[in-house]
Write an enzyme that holds these catalytic residues in place. Structure first.
Site, PDB file in Angstrom:
ATOM      1  N   LYS A   1       0.845  -1.201   0.000  1.00 50.11           N
ATOM      2  CA  LYS A   1       0.000   0.000   0.000  1.00 50.11           C
ATOM      3  C   LYS A   1       0.880   1.250   0.000  1.00 50.11           C
ATOM      4  O   LYS A   1       0.935   2.014   0.964  1.00 50.11           O
ATOM      5  CB  LYS A   1      -0.932  -0.024   1.221  1.00 50.11           C
ATOM      6  CG  LYS A   1      -1.928  -1.177   1.140  1.00 50.11           C
ATOM      7  CD  LYS A   1      -2.921  -1.164   2.284  1.00 50.11           C
ATOM      8  CE  LYS A   1      -3.930  -2.314   2.110  1.00 50.11           C
ATOM      9  NZ  LYS A   1      -4.874  -2.412   3.240  1.00 50.11           N
ATOM     10  N   THR A   2       1.579   1.424  -1.099  1.00 54.52           N
ATOM     11  CA  THR A   2       2.513   2.546  -1.245  1.00 54.52           C
ATOM     12  C   THR A   2       1.957   3.490  -2.303  1.00 54.52           C
ATOM     13  O   THR A   2       1.159   3.085  -3.148  1.00 54.52           O
ATOM     14  CB  THR A   2       3.893   2.029  -1.674  1.00 54.52           C
ATOM     15  OG1 THR A   2       3.738   1.314  -2.908  1.00 54.52           O
ATOM     16  CG2 THR A   2       4.470   1.092  -0.633  1.00 54.52           C
TER      17      THR A   2
END
Lengths: 285, 285, 285, 285, 285, 285
Positions: D131-132
């Site tokens: 989740k970047t």
């Protein structure tokens, strides 16, 4: 633009000219060096010389820049002296000349127009448009500045400029300007193209920051200026003239009192200045 | 070039004009459509119309092409009719016009030069050079062809062309041509720039496929042709004239008997043809 | 931005997540399809939904968008329904969620700030800054707009904004603004950051279009507004407040009478909204 | 990553902020130099300082790095001192600050989470997820490491991680893990997300290298660990906890005995650390 | 890899072959269509047929795929039938054949090696290495899989593999493996290259997931396997053989009991399979 | 190609191998340096050594090149010595070896073919084809030259080469060549593939610059040469033999009297030369 971004752009263009290798210059041995000059074959105004000089230095050449962007040069002038690997120099020669000749051509056209306009109106600006060759906008806008001109907006993102085709949707100058005022960021100016002195007034009243008088006669321009003055709006709005302006009639337009005269031909139809690279000494290894 | 590669190039250029968004056209709602025409404001020769039409179709527009590349069009002609999302059309309008106006300008310049040259010599070719604007070579070469011209070499990789700066290294035309013959692939032609009729002969004797007579007078060109004929080499070598050729003297040069006349100005200094996009109907959702 | 440019950007990002292949999703056979929903796990304001929907359609999915950018959605809301190749969907899931969650987070933060500011001052604008994550500016500025905010300038190219570090060179606000007025295009606005009410007046007198009151107290903001009003310049200049504004004090600042309040945290520190993709039906071939 | 690749990425991002030129910094003459410091306005953990320092050096600046990635710094700390061309520095300032503030924010969030987790379990790892933010994965994963965290998998290509959506296709944890074991390279690990202690055992029995306990309570995590221990599989399998972990409950989770706790918010919702660039001396030419 | 990323890669390669245009195929009019077949001139194993078929479809061709990747085909087999624009087909023909011939060559080499190895050891894997041609890794790894092989690690980012050059720094296998275990993410496996049976044991004891027996004789491989079995570590560690394995000795190596045999030549020195495109019908407009 | 373009290409390829970081080499501290050698494990002909050496220097390594492209080297030869950052060297090692091994393989295959052909015909050329691996054409063509071969055409843009598939459209060799002569630029050569001695004559009479005898027997080649000689056209046309030529029959073909023998396998199926990088000294900081 940070110079590293300029090198990258120029390298992309070099790849266009050298998809594999330079079938001719590779005949010259790697170790052979030379001295050469960038020679103007005709007079003009310099532009993008710093960019080209920096690029050549980045490629490993020693460069002595003799003319700065914005300066007039005469026939026979040396713009730059360069020294380095001969094979490599001949490989980049054409790209660099193509860019330089075009940029100087744009700067020269701008300067000539500006000189005439200023005779009649010493405070008028000569501005470029978005009629630039694809991929060359940065360099052409820089060249316009070198010629003394105003770059005008750089892209579709940095200003609202409502043109005739947009007006077809909105129906009226007023409706268009009001829609723009509501929707646009406070950070950008709103300009609108108008086709009569009356519309110029309508635009100013609606809150336009700039009105572009498109294809009006000098007399109509004068009339638009007067209408704005009478309404006490002359100070609040920039008046730009565009369309149909040539070297022959620019004085007349300038005299009519606009703030800005913009012209597409200084970028899209400027004659290239004839510049060549002359090898003056071959230094064999 | 495969059309998918053309779309990509045009998309790169579009990004130059729209780094973020079109601050003006976004005022028009997404669902609004329109019909518009590409209108010639002056006569000229069409070029790159197919590329532009294909790109617009790829972007989702319905396009009806009314003039083919290579055809003459008159003032007031409609080059294309287009229908689709109004916001999107106004966003790509300027890029597409900039490309089209320039390409038609190049084609028109080429056609005019060719017409004059052919009056004097019905078999002569008018050719482009590598003096093209950075990034635009494909489109400019296509435009030269549309005008009836010969594209000449496309890049540094596809021909050996020994120019004056190379000759400074080799010392003589003969040495240069012989070096090229030894080193170059059998697949490429070898051309050399010469500055006198005698050097033209020297080049042909050394095995050059093409001799470029650079900055010679028409009289010298005639003399070079004669020398080659007398030596029985006229059939073996292509004679190209370059440098100092203008619309005014091209007939004279053509009459002197070369195979090819090449001119940089048809690409680097061609006047753009005035073409505009006119929205003819707004179709609100 | 033309959607084709958005697809390209998203494809670049997809390549970051899939340098070779998706080691997990490739276990699912090519022909297997599924239906899935984008489900909000918490309430928020939608942003960039159109961009994501268009991208998914371009990749071959059927998409039904249920919430438009700018709309509030509650916990448990379905933002989009999507149907297509399961393997491919799971491959793009994370990229699309990462973008959407962040964009909705930015829009939500903007909306919350705006709601509070408007309680005290119904005409004040809440604006973004250039404190955006690298590569995400377009999407973050769009998200700010979706939240009801003003995007402010988009890049360094489209406005002059003289900040404290620039002032160190010029020595005074007046000198800096005058230099900008002389050099900048008529097409761009000139803004200057000031650190006292008196400097705000100095800036306006020197011709700034916008003054940014940086790190002033609400009381000082009020004082700056008064000084401008007394000098009859309040209408001529946009007053922006920046620095140290939080959800807790934004009402107080808004009440002090500025036109714009800009905040970096709505982009650089917005909490992502929790959104997930839930496969609701697997359709085996 | 080889630093030359990092420079290229940062240059791409710089182009986002400077599509043409910096309308403000160009007011400062080319030859003007300055000294400046990167100043922390609040405490935090440093990250990506080396990357930024190397980039600035590559752009021609002299840089003295005063804090290394991974180190804690206090309010008022100087992270780097830099000296060079003022115009250029102000042009890259924002990009570099945006990256640095975000990276330090990620590192700080990671460190805080790790500190708490380690109070309860000195061997537990705190890990990132995928989740970047799009385009920032390399920098965010580096920042997680700087904070003391584990980067977890870098992309979809380097691990098999069967998630709930994949399980919808396979029907059971066991079927999914067995399919993965058959198809995947021996070079990659196989992880599977499970939703109960019993599934954790099923996964381990089927040969998973890692089991991710998704959204389990601390009590359930403890139970899963016990089941694995009783089956003699605790050593053979890595136990990862994910979903619903916050700074408030991380100790409780850590105490339950997992090997790894992974959290999305340390990347997607980390608060940026307030860092600014302060020019401390202007050196006019 | 999402197919859109594959199209982009193939388009980049097409640009290598067509920097401007196809000087030959442009002789064929735009509207002319044809039917053609991809014909195998020799037997082999198919690979990357799906990728090529999808690319051709994306370019507008109708494609009927007759052989799937992984299938054996005989001399004279038709791999695909294709129909569409003749000019365009001949323009992409060579690129597509170059890719297909090479991929099938890699798959065929892998299959032949696997067949021999499996005679002696039905559970052994034949794996690729990182000795792939620059830019072709995705396609070569896919081809290895098509041949029945294991792709091994895909890049330097997805596994720790300590090789002899790394060992020069660490001094011992044990020190290196321990350093890796401390520093590496739990998500990646740790492999180490060893040069004796004793080092294999050392590696396993230190916690390596995979030991690569580099340039050992079959007898030494057997000895390494025995040492691991006696230490009760055989199940915990994957045994890979590499270096010096040929079609002639692979059975002997396989018989010695490793899990994996990896070979560089199946990618870097595979003989291309002779495939040609035959136009079977010209459909003039 | 200008070296800066080569660095860029190699950097692209490096990114393929290092999408994030080198999980192994990062275990070695940044400051650690080493000396290493590129060691040939077997004999061969060097190629692309200069490109690799320049790239390594650009990355910051000190390089001493010991063998030049085109030279034969023996087993155990050191091609280059290199010194610099150990971590970085091990990160680029594989890319550089993959390129070098392949290029030397191509050069070696070319040299071996040339040696045999020259025994029978000291003036014959051995040429490459366009059967090159995607993305590698520049390097493979350079390698062919290093082996003593002729690169032949570099792309579809730089020559007209009418192949069997084109002939299906034109119906006859003569029609095809005449069409090409009319349409092609004077700057490019026209080659045509023929399948009998009689067609070779037909091609020459129609004005082909090169005739490619495709899949003819040596006897047929001899017959074609005779037909051309008798017609007085032998000097005017280059005779190329292609198809079915191997190391075993190349002498026979060469003896038949062609100018050029072209072979696809020297690029698409050349065995890589075994070259490795050996660290010879670790210099800890």
């Amino acid at each position: 633009m940070v110079e590293e971004l300029i090198y990258r752009r120029l390298l992309d263009w070099l790849a266009e000219d050298v998809p594999f290798w330079d079938a001719t210059s590779r005949l010259i041995p790697e170790g052979c060096r030379c001295r050469a000059v960038f020679l103007a074959k005709e007079r003009g105004v310099a532009a993008c010389v710093e960019e080209v000089a920096a690029f050549l230095r980045w490629l490993g050449f020693a460069v002595r820049q003799r003319v700065a962007s914005g300066e007039e040069f005469g026939e026979g002038s040396v713009l730059m002296e360069v020294e380095g690997a001969m094979r490599k120099l001949l490989q980049v020669e054409r790209l660099v000349l193509n860019l330089l000749s075009h940029a100087c051509g744009v700067a020269t056209a701008t300067r000539r127009a500006l000189e005439r306009a200023r005779r009649a109106n010493p405070r008028v600006r000569v501005a470029a448009t978005r009629k630039t060759l694809p991929g060359l906008r940065y360099f052409e806008k820089r060249a316009v500045e070198a010629g003394g001109g105003d770059p005008h907006r750089l892209s579709l993102s940095d200003m609202v400029l409502i043109k005739d085709n947009h007006l077809r949707y909105f129906g009226s100058v007023r409706a268009a300007v009001e829609a723009a005022r509501r929707a646009a960021s406070f950070a950008v100016k709103v300009e609108v193209e108008v086709s009569s002195p009356e519309e110029a007034l309508e635009a100013a009243l609606a809150g336009a920051d700039v009105v572009m008088l498109d294809n009006l006669t000098p007399e109509q321009v004068r009339r638009a200026v007067e209408l704005l003055e009478r309404a006490g709006l002359r100070e609040r709005v920039v008046v730009e003239v565009s369309g149909g302006v040539t070297l022959d009639n620019i004085e007349e337009y300038a005299r009519a009192g606009p703030d800005v005269i913009s012209m597409g031909w200084i970028t899209h139809s400027a004659k290239a200045v004839d510049i060549s690279l002359e090898v003056v000494e071959v230094i064999k290894p």
